[in-house]
Write an enzyme that holds these catalytic residues in place. Structure first.
Site, PDB file in Angstrom:
ATOM      1  N   HIS A 198      65.935  45.542  34.078  1.00  0.00           N
ATOM      2  CA  HIS A 198      65.382  45.110  32.991  1.00  0.00           C
ATOM      3  C   HIS A 198      66.472  44.182  32.443  1.00  0.00           C
ATOM      4  O   HIS A 198      65.843  43.663  30.554  1.00  0.00           O
ATOM      5  CB  HIS A 198      66.033  45.878  31.459  1.00  0.00           C
ATOM      6  CG  HIS A 198      67.192  46.392  31.310  1.00  0.00           C
ATOM      7  ND1 HIS A 198      67.961  47.994  31.635  1.00  0.00           N
ATOM      8  CD2 HIS A 198      68.373  45.845  31.802  1.00  0.00           C
ATOM      9  CE1 HIS A 198      68.870  48.186  31.408  1.00  0.00           C
ATOM     10  NE2 HIS A 198      69.147  47.227  31.159  1.00  0.00           N
ATOM     11  N   TYR A 240      78.210  35.010  38.378  1.00  0.00           N
ATOM     12  CA  TYR A 240      77.772  34.885  39.537  1.00  0.00           C
ATOM     13  C   TYR A 240      78.065  33.177  40.084  1.00  0.00           C
ATOM     14  O   TYR A 240      77.315  32.755  41.045  1.00  0.00           O
ATOM     15  CB  TYR A 240      76.543  34.755  39.535  1.00  0.00           C
ATOM     16  CG  TYR A 240      75.645  36.121  39.118  1.00  0.00           C
ATOM     17  CD1 TYR A 240      76.931  37.811  39.638  1.00  0.00           C
ATOM     18  CD2 TYR A 240      75.408  36.180  38.354  1.00  0.00           C
ATOM     19  CE1 TYR A 240      75.977  38.518  39.237  1.00  0.00           C
ATOM     20  CE2 TYR A 240      74.536  37.500  37.469  1.00  0.00           C
ATOM     21  CZ  TYR A 240      75.802  38.669  38.149  1.00  0.00           C
ATOM     22  OH  TYR A 240      74.865  40.248  37.901  1.00  0.00           O
TER      23      TYR A 240
END
Length: 488
Positions: A171, A258
């Site tokens: 989502h 990340y």
């Protein structure tokens, strides 16, 4: 319509309830069967009682079964939804705790970085067991909907090695779009049209239109910087927007792990994060949140059961993809969403074998991806760093090759920015030994790893991280919820 949906990991009570009520918002789906399965009989009993109460309160013919026998749950199922967390919070705590000893500070640690890679090692053997059962006992044309992280690795393994029709669902895109619509002053998120593409949790809004008007980089930066809340909570995300020219789907805290630039030094971490909520960068934030949520649910279960007696309100159907995909496949009402699938040329400047997240349309013919998308070069480069780690991680999980696993962790952007090769080699040994019960493919490597650890000279430290908070008690959570209610 009458068909069967199996939910693996149905003991994820809150999420299972959301999927269940979403699906029952589709009028044609009232007469279907939900087969719940989980390794925890306790959680399974709780969620079945909640779903039974919903069925009874809404006078539905829907059938709900629950079993710890996964193959029985999968028999004849047309759709299989996975929301498992292999190893539970016990293993997840090690995903955060052990890397901290080597200076690696993670906010979430369930998709990439040291924690996400080890999470994948626990998940992938189980995912392949699911796929084997799906091939053998589910409906011939069964579709596997994977919600479990690490999304790309799990979906990659299911498609390449499990040989099952699989789509990964998340989502993040919807939440990012809601933020953008808000800062641009839209009355509703529906006023915003967008193309968002990349890989899971590194997906990029490469085209934005508000009521048909194209939104450029400068307007978006100004809108975020003027927002009284997001300008503080999303500092790192806004910085990436300024440098890359496009906004990322992922939260401030998750995005930070990340990349190799924002979490490699403690002073840098505190500069870029916001402590108003776990998702904005707190050390081990999602672990704390998950622990508190589990404790709260266990304590307040009677209230959750009572709330299940309310009528289903179709106007409150969530934007989780699952119910909309099923509706499109079964009724041919077309649905547009963003899906995790094998690339195969959809994104021109990412590898064909990568699992990408990109726009697609669903109808009776299946999920049809919009092909020919080219990412900005900086976005593609950032995605490529993670894709290479994901590929090695999947292959290590399949083969049980601990040396390949160490190379995968070494090549992770944040790990590489913080740790030396010697530290990475020892850290992986330590994590594999600590999580051996969930890593059957590495059983042969555990004795040698223990031997190396007994002789190691690599120094570690006990470190809580740059921005750690303690798990709050039930009493503290009650007081906070009461204060928020009073403020409203």
């Amino acid at each position: 319509m009458s068909f069967k949906i199996a939910i693996i990991g149905a003991g994820s009570v809150g999420f299972t309830k959301k999927l269940f009520t979403d699906i029952l918002c589709v009028p044609e789906f009232k007469d279907i069967e939900f087969a719940l399965t989980d390794v925890s009989e306790h959680n399974l009993a709780m969620i079945k009682a909640i779903l039974d109460r919903i069925v009874e309160a809404n006078n539905l013919p829907t059938r709900v079964t629950a079993t710890t026998d996964r193959r029985k749950a999968l028999e004849g199922a047309r759709y299989i939804i996975s929301c498992v967390r292999v190893g539970g919070l016990e293993a997840y705590a090690d995903d955060i705790r052990i890397p901290l000893k080597y200076g690696i500070d993670q906010c979430v640690g369930d998709t990439i970085c040291a924690g996400g890679i080890l999470y994948g090692q626990r998940n992938i053997p189980v995912i392949l067991d699911f796929c084997k059962d799906i091939r053998e006992v589910a409906d011939t044309n069964a579709k596997f909907l994977n919600y479990a992280n690490p999304m790309a690795m799990n979906t990659w393994a299911a498609i390449e090695y499990g040989k099952v029709d699989t789509v990964g669902l998340c989502h993040g895109v919807q939440h990012g779009a809601e933020q953008i619509a808000e800062v641009l002053g839209a009355k509703s998120p529906r006023e915003l049209d967008y193309v968002c593409s990349g890989i899971n949790h590194q997906t990029w809004f490469i085209d934005l239109r508000l009521n048909g008007r194209k939104i450029d980089r400068d307007e978006l930066i100004a809108a975020f910087e003027a927002h009284p809340v997001y300008s503080q909570q999303e500092k790192l995300r806004i910085d990436v927007l300024k440098r890359f020219g496009v906004y990322s789907t992922e939260s401030n805290g998750h995005l930070s792990e990340y990349l190799p630039w924002y979490r490699k030094r403690p002073d840098e971490i505190t500069r870029w994060i916001d402590m108003s909520d776990w998702i904005h960068g707190e050390t081990g934030g999602y672990l704390r949140y998950s622990t508190e949520t589990r404790n709260w649910f266990e304590t307040e279960y009677p209230q959750f059961l009572e709330a299940a007696s309310k009528p289903i309100d179709a106007s409150r159907r969530s934007n989780e993809h699952a119910s909309h995909i099923l509706e499109a496949l079964e009724t041919n009402r077309v649905y547009r969403g963003h899906f995790n699938v094998r690339n195969d040329g959809v994104i021109t400047n990412l590898p064909r074998d990568a699992i990408i997240e990109s726009p697609g349309f669903v109808d009776r013919f299946g999920i049809n991806m919009a092909a020919g998308i080219t990412l900005p070069e900086a976005c593609a480069a950032t995605c490529m760093a993670s894709i290479n780690v994901q590929r090695m991680s999947v292959h290590a999980a399949i083969s049980g090759d601990i040396d390949l696993l160490k190379l995968a962790v070494l090549h992770d952007p944040l790990v590489g920015a913080v740790s030396t090769p010697e530290e990475v080699w020892q850290m992986v040994d330590e994590m594999v030994v600590a999580q051996a019960q969930w890593l059957p493919q590495y059983a042969h490597a555990v004795p040698a790893a223990k031997e190396r650890l007994s002789k190691s000279t690599v120094k570690t430290r006990e470190w809580a991280g740059a921005a750690r908070r303690s798990v709050r008690s039930i009493e503290e959570l009650r007081a906070e919820k009461a204060a928020l209610k009073q403020a409203v």
